[in-house]
Design a protein around this motif. Sequence first.
Motif, PDB file in Angstrom:
ATOM      1  N   GLY A   6      -5.125  -4.344  -7.511  1.00  0.00           N
ATOM      2  CA  GLY A   6      -4.439  -4.517  -6.661  1.00  0.00           C
ATOM      3  C   GLY A   6      -4.895  -2.773  -5.618  1.00  0.00           C
ATOM      4  O   GLY A   6      -6.057  -2.811  -4.028  1.00  0.00           O
ATOM      5  N   SER A   7      -5.052  -1.397  -5.953  1.00  0.00           N
ATOM      6  CA  SER A   7      -5.536  -0.491  -5.594  1.00  0.00           C
ATOM      7  C   SER A   7      -6.745  -0.062  -5.370  1.00  0.00           C
ATOM      8  O   SER A   7      -6.605   0.043  -4.018  1.00  0.00           O
ATOM      9  CB  SER A   7      -4.607   0.895  -6.668  1.00  0.00           C
ATOM     10  N   LEU A   8      -7.500  -0.761  -5.842  1.00  0.00           N
ATOM     11  CA  LEU A   8      -8.744  -0.712  -6.288  1.00  0.00           C
ATOM     12  C   LEU A   8      -9.239  -1.592  -4.805  1.00  0.00           C
ATOM     13  O   LEU A   8      -9.435  -1.550  -4.152  1.00  0.00           O
ATOM     14  CB  LEU A   8      -9.644  -0.855  -7.009  1.00  0.00           C
ATOM     15  N   ALA A  19      -8.473   2.684   8.316  1.00  0.00           N
ATOM     16  CA  ALA A  19      -8.388   3.793   8.018  1.00  0.00           C
ATOM     17  C   ALA A  19      -7.993   4.872   9.435  1.00  0.00           C
ATOM     18  O   ALA A  19      -8.991   4.558  10.238  1.00  0.00           O
ATOM     19  CB  ALA A  19      -9.018   4.087   6.855  1.00  0.00           C
ATOM     20  N   THR A  20      -6.968   5.872   8.956  1.00  0.00           N
ATOM     21  CA  THR A  20      -7.578   6.986  10.204  1.00  0.00           C
ATOM     22  C   THR A  20      -7.518   8.081   8.884  1.00  0.00           C
ATOM     23  O   THR A  20      -7.009   8.392   8.193  1.00  0.00           O
ATOM     24  CB  THR A  20      -6.366   7.235  11.146  1.00  0.00           C
ATOM     25  N   LYS A  26      -2.712  10.781   3.739  1.00  0.00           N
ATOM     26  CA  LYS A  26      -1.221  10.857   3.437  1.00  0.00           C
ATOM     27  C   LYS A  26      -1.060  10.145   2.343  1.00  0.00           C
ATOM     28  O   LYS A  26      -0.240  10.538   1.283  1.00  0.00           O
ATOM     29  CB  LYS A  26      -0.921   9.755   4.570  1.00  0.00           C
ATOM     30  N   CYS A  27      -2.282   8.936   2.294  1.00  0.00           N
ATOM     31  CA  CYS A  27      -2.073   8.522   0.527  1.00  0.00           C
ATOM     32  C   CYS A  27      -3.487   9.201  -0.244  1.00  0.00           C
ATOM     33  O   CYS A  27      -3.150   8.649  -1.077  1.00  0.00           O
ATOM     34  CB  CYS A  27      -2.742   7.021   0.805  1.00  0.00           C
ATOM     35  N   ASN A  28      -4.822  10.058   0.230  1.00  0.00           N
ATOM     36  CA  ASN A  28      -5.190   9.795  -0.858  1.00  0.00           C
ATOM     37  C   ASN A  28      -4.998  11.251  -2.111  1.00  0.00           C
ATOM     38  O   ASN A  28      -5.597  11.288  -2.461  1.00  0.00           O
ATOM     39  CB  ASN A  28      -6.903  10.440  -0.345  1.00  0.00           C
ATOM     40  N   CYS A  39       2.134   3.692  -0.617  1.00  0.00           N
ATOM     41  CA  CYS A  39       1.808   4.883   0.018  1.00  0.00           C
ATOM     42  C   CYS A  39       0.812   3.827   1.682  1.00  0.00           C
ATOM     43  O   CYS A  39       1.282   3.610   2.520  1.00  0.00           O
ATOM     44  CB  CYS A  39       1.134   5.665   0.268  1.00  0.00           C
ATOM     45  N   LEU A  40      -0.036   3.136   0.380  1.00  0.00           N
ATOM     46  CA  LEU A  40      -0.585   2.580   1.196  1.00  0.00           C
ATOM     47  C   LEU A  40      -0.129   0.843   1.587  1.00  0.00           C
ATOM     48  O   LEU A  40      -0.391   0.555   2.801  1.00  0.00           O
ATOM     49  CB  LEU A  40      -2.016   1.833   0.485  1.00  0.00           C
TER      50      LEU A  40
END
Length: 146
Positions: A6-8, A19-20, A26-28, A39-40
């Motif tokens: 799911g994350s991938l 993405a901005t 914020k998430c990386n 977060c995502l």
Amino acid sequence: MKKLVGSLVLSLFVLPVYATDSADEKCNHIVDLDKQMQCLADYLDSLPRPRFSDRALKQNEVVVKDALNKITRLNGKYFEWKSDNRKDIGVIAQEVETVFPELVIIDKKTQFKQVNYAGLIGVLIEAVKELKKENETLKQQLGLSY
């Protein structure tokens, strides 16, 4: 394993489309997979998306009355976000809440107020119709025809 997949999927296919810079930042940096997924997910949930509007899902429909008067009580404003000084245009939730309380919600995590901008569209449609009717009446009174 499902969380990893799911994350991938989120990070490789979905997030780059929306993405901005602020979302990436914020998430990386989050190392914990569960926190990164949250977060995502939070970020994706904040993105504009189609809303269900099917009549089969609704009841007690009533046309918005006096829409023009209500809309004129709102103010469109230029402003800058405190977090990054980014310039933007919009409305202030507290002002909208005084006229359309059903269009303002409070975020459970931050306690900040959010405006359902899409909900304003129905009101704006009715306000335009009121202006059109008013315009047609004035044309008729002046003997103008187009």
